[in-house]
Design an enzyme around this catalytic site. Structure first.
Site, mmCIF file in Angstrom:
data_model
loop_
_atom_site.group_PDB
_atom_site.id
_atom_site.type_symbol
_atom_site.label_atom_id
_atom_site.label_comp_id
_atom_site.label_asym_id
_atom_site.label_seq_id
_atom_site.Cartn_x
_atom_site.Cartn_y
_atom_site.Cartn_z
ATOM 1 N N GLY A 56 0.794 -1.009 -0.052
ATOM 2 C CA GLY A 56 0.102 -0.068 -0.234
ATOM 3 C C GLY A 56 0.854 1.268 -0.178
ATOM 4 O O GLY A 56 2.147 1.281 0.184
ATOM 5 N N CYS A 83 5.250 -5.932 1.694
ATOM 6 C CA CYS A 83 5.641 -4.654 1.525
ATOM 7 C C CYS A 83 5.119 -3.747 2.956
ATOM 8 O O CYS A 83 5.245 -4.047 3.986
ATOM 9 C CB CYS A 83 5.154 -3.873 0.315
ATOM 10 S SG CYS A 83 6.327 -2.615 0.016
ATOM 11 N N TYR A 84 4.046 -2.910 2.372
ATOM 12 C CA TYR A 84 3.250 -2.201 3.744
ATOM 13 C C TYR A 84 2.796 -3.270 4.730
ATOM 14 O O TYR A 84 2.862 -2.958 5.949
ATOM 15 C CB TYR A 84 2.279 -1.325 3.014
ATOM 16 C CG TYR A 84 1.455 -0.679 4.141
ATOM 17 C CD1 TYR A 84 1.800 0.487 4.531
ATOM 18 C CD2 TYR A 84 0.045 -1.018 4.646
ATOM 19 C CE1 TYR A 84 1.164 1.405 5.398
ATOM 20 C CE2 TYR A 84 -0.493 -0.443 5.571
ATOM 21 C CZ TYR A 84 -0.075 0.839 5.980
ATOM 22 O OH TYR A 84 -0.750 1.420 6.871
ATOM 23 N N HIS A 170 7.965 -7.854 -3.346
ATOM 24 C CA HIS A 170 6.831 -8.262 -3.725
ATOM 25 C C HIS A 170 6.903 -9.489 -4.547
ATOM 26 O O HIS A 170 7.099 -9.721 -5.643
ATOM 27 C CB HIS A 170 6.032 -7.215 -4.893
ATOM 28 C CG HIS A 170 5.688 -5.960 -4.189
ATOM 29 N ND1 HIS A 170 4.423 -5.633 -3.818
ATOM 30 C CD2 HIS A 170 6.310 -4.725 -3.922
ATOM 31 C CE1 HIS A 170 4.331 -4.474 -3.280
ATOM 32 N NE2 HIS A 170 5.353 -4.020 -3.379
ATOM 33 N N GLU A 172 4.311 -11.253 -5.602
ATOM 34 C CA GLU A 172 3.450 -11.559 -6.544
ATOM 35 C C GLU A 172 3.651 -10.992 -8.127
ATOM 36 O O GLU A 172 3.044 -11.638 -8.911
ATOM 37 C CB GLU A 172 2.112 -10.941 -6.239
ATOM 38 C CG GLU A 172 2.009 -9.362 -5.927
ATOM 39 C CD GLU A 172 2.755 -8.733 -5.020
ATOM 40 O OE1 GLU A 172 3.634 -9.271 -4.263
ATOM 41 O OE2 GLU A 172 2.563 -7.506 -4.548
ATOM 42 N N GLY A 225 -18.611 -9.563 -28.630
ATOM 43 C CA GLY A 225 -17.956 -10.575 -29.621
ATOM 44 C C GLY A 225 -16.467 -10.675 -29.025
ATOM 45 O O GLY A 225 -15.777 -11.532 -29.528
ATOM 46 N N GLY A 226 -16.229 -9.715 -28.293
ATOM 47 C CA GLY A 226 -14.752 -9.963 -27.501
ATOM 48 C C GLY A 226 -14.786 -11.186 -26.611
ATOM 49 O O GLY A 226 -15.848 -11.865 -26.321
ATOM 50 N N VAL A 227 -13.462 -11.627 -25.879
ATOM 51 C CA VAL A 227 -13.232 -12.796 -25.218
ATOM 52 C C VAL A 227 -14.386 -12.664 -23.968
ATOM 53 O O VAL A 227 -14.972 -13.511 -23.639
ATOM 54 C CB VAL A 227 -11.841 -12.857 -24.772
ATOM 55 C CG1 VAL A 227 -11.834 -14.201 -23.955
ATOM 56 C CG2 VAL A 227 -10.826 -13.058 -25.921
ATOM 57 N N ASP A 228 -14.195 -11.320 -23.309
ATOM 58 C CA ASP A 228 -14.913 -11.391 -22.019
ATOM 59 C C ASP A 228 -16.263 -11.662 -21.980
ATOM 60 O O ASP A 228 -17.033 -12.520 -21.390
ATOM 61 C CB ASP A 228 -14.413 -10.041 -21.221
ATOM 62 C CG ASP A 228 -13.137 -9.834 -21.285
ATOM 63 O OD1 ASP A 228 -12.261 -10.783 -21.560
ATOM 64 O OD2 ASP A 228 -12.672 -8.757 -21.444
ATOM 65 N N SER A 229 -17.044 -10.833 -22.948
ATOM 66 C CA SER A 229 -18.496 -10.868 -23.034
ATOM 67 C C SER A 229 -18.872 -12.151 -23.821
ATOM 68 O O SER A 229 -20.001 -12.736 -23.113
ATOM 69 C CB SER A 229 -18.929 -9.633 -23.656
ATOM 70 O OG SER A 229 -18.626 -9.541 -24.928
ATOM 71 N N SER A 230 -18.041 -12.788 -24.493
ATOM 72 C CA SER A 230 -18.347 -14.072 -25.045
ATOM 73 C C SER A 230 -18.492 -15.339 -23.901
ATOM 74 O O SER A 230 -19.382 -15.930 -23.748
ATOM 75 C CB SER A 230 -17.420 -14.506 -25.899
ATOM 76 O OG SER A 230 -17.574 -13.457 -27.104
ATOM 77 N N LYS A 370 -7.638 -11.756 -17.611
ATOM 78 C CA LYS A 370 -7.617 -12.240 -18.956
ATOM 79 C C LYS A 370 -7.280 -13.518 -19.244
ATOM 80 O O LYS A 370 -8.126 -14.510 -19.838
ATOM 81 C CB LYS A 370 -6.924 -11.057 -19.938
ATOM 82 C CG LYS A 370 -7.362 -11.199 -21.321
ATOM 83 C CD LYS A 370 -8.425 -10.513 -21.472
ATOM 84 C CE LYS A 370 -9.176 -10.447 -22.670
ATOM 85 N NZ LYS A 370 -9.969 -9.199 -22.853
#
Ligand code: XMP
Length: 514
Positions: A56, A83-84, A170, A172, A225-230, A370
């Site tokens: 943070g 970290c924080y 970090h 991650e 028509g993109g990946v996410d909404s499909s 993604k």
């Protein structure tokens, strides 16, 4: 409901908090994030196998900095501070944190004690990502130092008896070369997790939860028509079948031939879903006329989307839910990802108008990155060509045209982009790039063509590689490909006399231009 073992990430405002959650999920352990504001009661109620305090931007010794009831360290649940989070643990337990004589930022050589459970099988000298102004000067009583750097005498500490661990760096981020191993060690060696979570349990859990929530209601899905909404549409289709209608809006800001392709895929009978295509091109051009400011453009586009969905919902009747394919980077960069700051309003989150005429907005992919969404798509049986498509932003070419959007400028970007994509495919580079597109800068400059002076626009080409779209590198494109594309664009696209290649990574730039 499932009884998966769970690790809880407590958010203190770091930009990477979801990355931590994602790394834990990569270890096949379910992970959730809560704000530090939820307090110790929420932590206790969640009964996690382990707790991770995030980084943070604050200093633990200042008044009003995010904090936590120190009783959290007495719950008998292992805690890892990052970290924080590491500084807070030391501060609360009687150590001393202060401004470091030298700020550490970037890849740093860290010497670790491999006898520590955190550093089991880790190289004793390992590269880690550091980003801190403060440091732990003196660890809290009962803690042993397990890592140090040239500038940071306390880069990691632990109290094995109490299962408390803290790292200044970090683990991650991918720049920490053995960070995944360290988090794996924490989750398995320290917390004793068994790893009972997989993406198919996420899909299953989501489908069940969606079915329960929606009951016999009707649902509208905003499909681009993109990946996410499909993937969101496929999930909903699995949950509630033909109670779902997908609406695709042609806002006149799509890639060349995109509308035809989407209608063919979703309207062509390959998927069993109700599908509506709305031609809203003129409506968008009218609303966007004269608007230059990026955030204003995004808000107009977001608002118009919702108004169109409301209109379509009225035609269907009794639609309670609107589904969007919002994913985690959209959420965090819109400033809704917990405690971190706004980068831009992604239209399907921060760009929503204040009033939305639906009972509820449903965003089943809100916690995923993604590549996790692609994995969920495969679990749901979507075809690979759809799942591996490069992302395309909801506001479309509007965020790839700097300044005012006009139909003429849209046509320029569409044509330049089609050439860029065609040449990348010809060169066989598609598989190596995460996202690539053309953008229209608002810059006009002088050129010469056939002995005549020109004063025309510059197209910028972008190609990036990334895993999670939170950070990205500009891709190295062979010069010959750039040359071919440049000469094709200036020859074939009217009013373009210059082509530039964007060499900037994210950060400091973003992937899109606005
Ligand atoms: P940036 O430009 O923020 O982009 O680095 C990160 C990823 O998100 C996509 N993007 C969006 N997607 N609505 C979306 O659905 C948006 O408003 C939006 N803005 C950016 C971008 O294409 C990239 O993949």
């Amino acid at each position: 409901m499932t009884n998966n073992e769970k690790v809880l990430v407590v958010d203190f405002g770091g930009q990477y908090n979801q990355l931590i959650a994602r790394r834990v999920r990569e270890c096949n352990v379910y992970c959730e994030i809560i704000s530090y504001r939820a307090g110790i009661e929420a932590i206790r109620a969640a009964a996690p196998k382990g707790i991770i305090f995030t980084g943070g931007p604050n200093s633990v010794y200042l008044e009003d900095s995010p904090t936590m009831d120190p009783a959290v360290f007495e719950l008998g649940i292992p805690v890892l501070g990052i970290c924080y989070g590491s500084q807070l643990m030391m501060h609360l337990l009687g150590g001393h944190v202060c401004r470091a004589p030298e700020r550490e930022y970037g890849k740093t050589l860290v010497h670790v004690d491999t006898k520590s459970p955190m550093f089991q099988d880790v190289n004793p000298d390992t590269i880690c990502w550091m980003s801190h102004n403060d440091y732990i000067e003196t660890p809290a009583p009962g803690f042993a130092v397990t890592a140090y750097t040239d500038n940071c005498p306390v880069a990691a500490v632990e109290n094995q008896e109490k299962n408390l661990y803290a790292v200044q760096f970090h683990p991650e981020v991918l720049h920490t070369q053995e960070g995944k191993k360290m988090l794996h060690n924490f989750v398995y060696e320290v917390c004793g997790c068994k790893g009972d979570w997989k993406m198919d349990s996420f899909v299953e859990r989501s489908v069940t939860a969606l079915r329960e929530k929606i009951g016999d209601g009707k649902v509208l899905c905003a499909l681009s028509g993109g990946v996410d909404s499909s993937v969101a549409a496929a999930m909903l289709s699995k949950a509630v079948g033909n109670q779902l209608t997908c609406v695709f809006v042609d806002h006149g800001l799509l890639r060349k031939n995109e509308m035809e392709q989407v209608c063919e895929i979703f309207g062509g009978g390959e998927f069993e879903m109700n599908f509506i295509c709305v031609d809203a091109r003129q409506r968008y051009y009218d609303k966007l006329a004269g608007v230059e400011e990026p955030e204003k453009k995004r808000k107009i586009i977001g608002e118009e989307f919702v108004r169109i969905f409301e209109e379509e919902a009225k035609k269907i009747g009794r639609v309670d839910f609107l589904v969007q394919g919002t994913i985690y980077p959209d959420v965090v960069e819109s400033g809704l990802g917990g405690e971190s700051t706004v980068i831009k309003s992604h239209h399907n989150v921060g760009g929503l108008p204040d009033y939305v005429d639906f009972k509820e907005i449903v965003e089943p992919l809100r916690d995923l990155f993604k590549d996790e969404v692609r994995q969920a798509g495969r679990e749901l049986g979507l075809p690979e060509y759809l799942v591996s498509r490069q992302p395309f932003p909801g506001p479309g070419l509007a965020v790839r045209i700097i300044g005012e959007v006009t139909p003429e400028k849209v046509a320029m970007v569409q044509d330049a982009d089609a050439i860029w994509r065609e040449e990348i495919a010809k060169a066989g580079l598609e598989g190596q790039l995460s996202q690539y597109f053309a953008a229209l800068t608002n810059m006009r400059s002088v050129g010469v063509m056939g002995d005549e002076r020109t004063y025309d626009y510059a197209i910028a080409l972008r190609a990036v590689t990334t895993v999670d779209f939170m950070t990205a590198e500009s891709a190295e494109i062979p010069w010959s490909v750039l040359q071919t594309v440049t000469s094709r664009i200036v020859n074939e696209v009217k009013h373009v006399n210059r082509v530039l290649y964007d060499c900037t990574g994210k950060p400091p730039a973003t992937i899109e231009f606005e």
